[in-house]
Structures are given as C-alpha cells and as structure tokens.
Enzyme design. Structure first.
Site, PDB file in Angstrom:
ATOM      1  N   HIS A 317     -15.663 103.810  59.921  1.00 50.29           N
ATOM      2  CA  HIS A 317     -15.722 103.586  59.035  1.00 50.29           C
ATOM      3  C   HIS A 317     -14.752 103.213  57.989  1.00 50.29           C
ATOM      4  O   HIS A 317     -13.864 104.557  57.428  1.00 50.29           O
ATOM      5  CB  HIS A 317     -16.812 103.774  57.921  1.00 50.29           C
ATOM      6  CG  HIS A 317     -17.586 102.689  56.919  1.00 50.29           C
ATOM      7  ND1 HIS A 317     -17.766 102.927  55.914  1.00 50.29           N
ATOM      8  CD2 HIS A 317     -19.133 102.044  57.511  1.00 50.29           C
ATOM      9  CE1 HIS A 317     -17.726 102.297  55.472  1.00 50.29           C
ATOM     10  NE2 HIS A 317     -19.399 101.714  55.904  1.00 50.29           N
ATOM     11  N   ARG A 337     -18.718  96.911  48.864  1.00 49.98           N
ATOM     12  CA  ARG A 337     -17.917  96.239  48.550  1.00 49.98           C
ATOM     13  C   ARG A 337     -18.182  94.635  48.824  1.00 49.98           C
ATOM     14  O   ARG A 337     -17.658  93.878  48.409  1.00 49.98           O
ATOM     15  CB  ARG A 337     -16.798  96.512  49.414  1.00 49.98           C
ATOM     16  CG  ARG A 337     -15.469  97.947  50.062  1.00 49.98           C
ATOM     17  CD  ARG A 337     -14.597  97.749  51.023  1.00 49.98           C
ATOM     18  NE  ARG A 337     -15.879  98.591  52.138  1.00 49.98           N
ATOM     19  CZ  ARG A 337     -15.430  98.551  53.099  1.00 49.98           C
ATOM     20  NH1 ARG A 337     -15.456  97.151  54.257  1.00 49.98           N
ATOM     21  NH2 ARG A 337     -16.354  98.841  53.816  1.00 49.98           N
TER      22      ARG A 337
HETATM   23  O1  MEZ Z   1     -24.225  99.749  59.675  1.00 52.33           O
HETATM   24  C1  MEZ Z   1     -23.690 100.293  59.117  1.00 52.33           C
HETATM   25  O2  MEZ Z   1     -23.230 101.028  59.439  1.00 52.33           O
HETATM   26  C2  MEZ Z   1     -23.879 100.920  57.966  1.00 52.33           C
HETATM   27  C3  MEZ Z   1     -25.352 100.337  57.144  1.00 52.33           C
HETATM   28  C4  MEZ Z   1     -22.792 101.295  57.004  1.00 52.33           C
HETATM   29  C5  MEZ Z   1     -22.796 101.502  55.561  1.00 52.33           C
HETATM   30  O3  MEZ Z   1     -21.742 101.481  55.119  1.00 52.33           O
HETATM   31  O4  MEZ Z   1     -23.294 101.386  55.138  1.00 52.33           O
END
Ligand code: MEZ
Length: 542
Positions: A317, A337
């Site tokens: 992420h 974002r």
């Molecule tokens: O689907 C995801 O990983 C999610 C909702 C994460 C996020 O950034 O909130």
C-alpha cells in the site's frame, strides 16, 4: 519530535501548497508505468523470490518468506496423532473470523447446514476490521458491473481470472444492499443517496464508505449477526491441520491457544477464510495487517493438495505510516488521496498523480526515495515522503479531514500531530496478498470439499488489487463459498474418513527435497523477539 531537516522540508511543503491547489498531474502512459514497475516495484526484483520445491505448485516462484512457510513441517506427527476422539461433527467448518468467514457462516447457516466457525483470535480480529477507505460496487446510474469489470482487469494488469472478476463485480450491488439490510451505515447525502469517491484506478466514483472505518463497520455488523443467530463460534481455536480421506477434505484439527489442547472436528466441507500474510514481512517491509495475518490457511490448504496462483505478487500500500515509529506500517487510507491529499518529496514537489493504481504509486514512492534520493529520512532511518493532508481542508473547507477521515485524524492526534495542519510522513507498507489458493466461482479449491474465500484465495485481482475490492471480495466470495459448501454438505449422506495421509505424503516430499525438520508452519502468531533469544525448533517428527 521532528528533526531540523524534517521541519525544514515541512516548510517547503507548506510553501508550495498554494501553487499545488490547482496543479494537475496526468496519469502515466502504459509504457512509463511498466518502466516504473520494472525499475522499482519489489515484485520485479529477482532476489525477493525462490522456487517452491514441494507440493502441487512445485517449481513456481513466491517470496522467500512464503516459500519458507510452504517448505515446512507440521507441528503434528501424523504417525502419533489420535484421531479417534471426534469432539465436533458439522456440515460446514468455517476457519477464520473475519469478513469472509462471518459471511460464509451466515449464508451456510441460512441454507440449513450445521456450522462451526473457528478462529484463532476473537471473532472479528482480522484485516477486514482494519480496512478503512471503502467497498466498491457499481450501484450508480453512470456505472455498471461491466465498467467495474474493466477497472478490475486493468488494475490487475489483465492477469485476473475473468470468471472470478465477473462474480465479484456482478454480485457487488446485491452485496451492498445485503450489508445495508443487515445494518451497515454507509455514508449518505442529505437526500439519502450513497456518498461515493474514486480510488486509484477507478473510472467511476464507486467507493462506498462509513467514514474511514468501513471495514470495522462491516465487520461489526456481520459479527453481530453471527452472534444474534447463535451460530457456534470457537475463539482462540487455531486450525493446525486439515484432515482428509486421502482425496477429499473431511475435517480439521483445532488447537486451543488458551488451554493448549487439540480438538478433532469432522466436517463434510471446510471453508478456509484465514485472511492474508502481512506478518511474514516480505523483504522486511512493515505491514498494515493485523497480528494474526500469518498465512495459516495458505499453508494448510497447500499441504492438503490445493495449488496456488500468483504467489509471486504482493501489494504494498503506497501510504503506510512512516513516522512516528510507534505506528510504522499502519494504514493511511487511500481515501486521504481520494479526497485531495497530495504526495510530495523533500522539496515539497509532487512527482506522481496520487490515484495511479497501487503498484505504480508504490513504485513511484520507492523511486523518489531510493532512486532519486528526494525523500526524507526519519530518525530511525526509515525513508519517507510527505502526504500533504492540510491541502484537503484548504480545498474543501476547514473540518473536512475531521469529518471524512476521523480515524486517521485520531491516529495522529494520539502523537500530538494535527494532520489537518501539518503533512504526514508515509512509505509503502506490505498490505495485501494478491495471489493465494486457486478457486473456482463457488470458492472451491482443487481439493474436493475444501473452499477458500477472501485474501487466502487468489486470481481475482490478478497482479494488483484496487482499493475497496477486498472488502467486496470477502463478502462476495464468503457468501458464495458458504452457499456452495452448505449445498454440498446437504447433499452428502455421510461424512468422510478422517486421516492425515496427505500430511504423511507431504512430509515425505519435504524429506526427499532435503528440507530440514527445524521449520514448522503455520506459525499462528508472528515472532518479534530477537532471534538469538528464541529456540524455534519443535522436533515434530522425532
Ligand atoms: O481495499 C483496501 O485495501 C482499502 C480500503 C484500503 C484503504 O486504503 O483504505
């Protein structure tokens, strides 16, 4: 708390904010994306991977930390374990207490099957509860499952299994209304329509949210429903091994983590809903995952004979917390974002459009820090870039951050940081396992009567998942697996024989591949003690 250099850089971010308000950065071309991925995404680094030497996906690559888990012995000795004392006999054994497990249990119960939900922590302790930004579903007039389908395929770089994607996007509108009927409180306008936003790689605003605790809201609702319906739940009951009759799955051995006792469960069908694996910390990355995300279901399903798919791809992420140290790796939701937060380097300059797909976005952040050396280094040596959050209030009015991402606001407030006033430091964090056990549209693996749902299953998201498709996936495939497993069990006259034949065979394969007996999996909980203070060996086969 901030060093002089960090404060100097923060001033630069503030200085460029005004001119960035209306700045537009275009999406990268397909060629530029590919170049960025090949240069900086960990999935493209050969030293991350090793080939698996044993089992049904022998010869395929996976990150070394996963291969260690696949090439490992069970803590159970198949020659010595007594299977005669069957304590529970059910139609459907659901393993895992997150969103997929709860959804599966609810639907299996509705179909009249007897169900036991076993989970190694408490019901609800899962990655579901930690998903923040939203759940996708095409339920607006300008959208459709077909458009959603195209976005999912593009996001996954077209490696996705088309049938699984069709199931995902096709069920989405019905899943959203099922969740609402159960009590999920999605954000709505004063007129009562759903508030939806974009995520990286979405061509329509289809992210439905409950502020920035969407997963917690969904999990709370599913958990309440399981408890209200009095579906039997065994907490602190980890699955240590599956049982088969040599061909089909027939039950499991549970391990009570409080009493340290084993329990034999006979089941006509088993649904693995054990979630992901961030706590394996590929390449030492921090993780956004919950404490129990240690790849248990992957290991057990694999040993029982279920092949894997796309295990050579992990999602980082882009915005994990990089500072302060106490929250290293925790999620800073993509929603920051989506509602206008901008990413800048040391000099306060943007270098990438903020809603590129996650693989591309993460690679751009890594390039800025490690390749171009334009990041910030925290006192613990962690590279980082800024997420300019105050620009959100500057664009949409004071109070927007507190109203739209209150959980994020509190996460930083605890450390004396007001993210509506100062930018925050972020860096990619291990977030999601794109691959997993291969399944069909009902969630069944290649081992008969063994189903998998949620993050433990692979193929749906190809080589990169889009935001909000995980909360959707756990509910869609949890429900599908629950329905199919119950239907299968309802059609079976009797349960199968219980044996550990598959384990015997797997241990023999390990021996011939010369894998030492010291490695045991699943590990159940991550090990954060210094290695020199721990003796990991369990002489399982002696
Ligand atoms: O689907 C995801 O990983 C999610 C909702 C994460 C996020 O950034 O909130």
């Amino acid at each position: 708390m901030y060093t002089g250099k960090m404060l100097e850089s923060m001033k630069r971010v503030e200085a460029t904010r005004k001119e960035r308000l209306d700045q537009e950065i275009p999406l990268l071309s397909p060629e530029a994306r590919q170049e960025l991925l090949e240069g900086f995404h960990p999935d493209f680094k050969d030293d991350v991977f090793r080939k698996i030497k044993v089992g049904p996906s022998r010869g395929e690559r996976a990150p070394k930390e996963f291969v260690d888990a696949f090439e490992a012995y069970s803590a159970i000795d198949p020659a010595k374990f007594d299977l005669s004392n069957v304590e529970v006999d059910v139609d459907v054994l659901v393993v895992g207490g997150g969103g997929a497990g709860a959804a599966a249990a609810l639907v299996a119960d509705e179909q009249g099957a007897s169900v036991l939900l076993a989970t190694k922590l408490r019901l609800g302790d899962s990655n579901t509860v930690m998903a923040q930004g939203g759940i996708q579903g095409a339920d607006k007039a300008n959208d459709s499952p077909a458009i959603h389908y195209l976005d999912v395929m593009g996001g996954g770089r077209y490696f996705n299994d088309p049938d699984l994607v069709e199931a995902l996007v096709g069920d989405a509108p019905e899943v959203l209304s099922w969740l609402e009927k159960l009590g999920v409180m999605f954000d709505k306008t004063a007129e009562g329509t759903m508030v939806t936003t974009h995520g990286g790689g979405t061509s329509r605003k289809r992210m439905h949210a409950a502020r920035d605790y969407t997963g917690a809201e969904i999990m709370k609702t599913l958990k309440d429903e399981v408890l209200n319906r009095e579906i039997p739940v065994a907490e602190f009951a980890a699955v240590y091994e599956l049982l088969t009759d040599g061909k089909k799955v027939t039950g499991a051995i549970l391990y009570n983590m409080e009493t340290e006792q084993y329990m034999v469960v006979r089941a006509k069908t088993v649904i693995l809903a054990t979630g992901g694996s961030g706590r394996l910390h590929v390449m030492g990355f921090p993780t956004s995952n919950h404490y129990g995300a240690t790849a248990d279901g992957l290991v057990l399903g694999y040993r029982a004979g279920a092949p894997l798919t796309y295990m050579d791809t992990i999602q980082y992420h882009p915005t994990g917390a990089a500072f302060p140290e106490q929250i290293l790796g925790l999620l800073v939701t993509e929603k920051v974002r989506s509602i206008g937060g901008q990413i800048t380097n040391f000099d306060g300059n943007r270098f990438i459009y903020e809603l590129e797909t996650r693989d591309v976005e993460a690679a751009a952040l890594i390039r800025e820090c490690l390749g171009r050396k334009k990041g910030i280094t925290t006192p613990s040596g962690q590279p980082a870039v800024w997420l300019d959050s105050p620009i959100i209030d500057a664009k949409h009015g004071e109070g927007t951050i507190k109203a739209r991402v209150p959980a994020m606001y509190r996460q930083y407030e605890r450390f004396g940081i007001d993210m509506s006033k100062v930018p925050i430091l972020i860096y990619p964090t291990q977030h999601y396992q794109n691959g997993g056990l291969k399944i069909d549209e009902t969630g069944e693996t290649k081992v008969k009567n063994l189903f998998a749902a949620g993050e433990v299953a692979g193929g749906i998201h190809g080589r990169n998942r889009l935001m909000g498709n995980s909360l959707l996936d756990v509910v869609v495939f949890g429900r599908r697996a629950g329905a199919a497993a119950a239907e299968r069990a309802n059609g079976m006259k009797k349960s199968g024989k219980l044996s550990l034949k598959h384990l015997d065979k797997f241990h023999k394969e390990l021996k011939s591949a010369r894998v030492g007996k010291g490695r045991i999996a699943p590990v159940l909980l991550p090990e954060y003690r210094r290695p020199e203070t721990v003796d990991h060996r369990i002489d399982a086969l002696d």
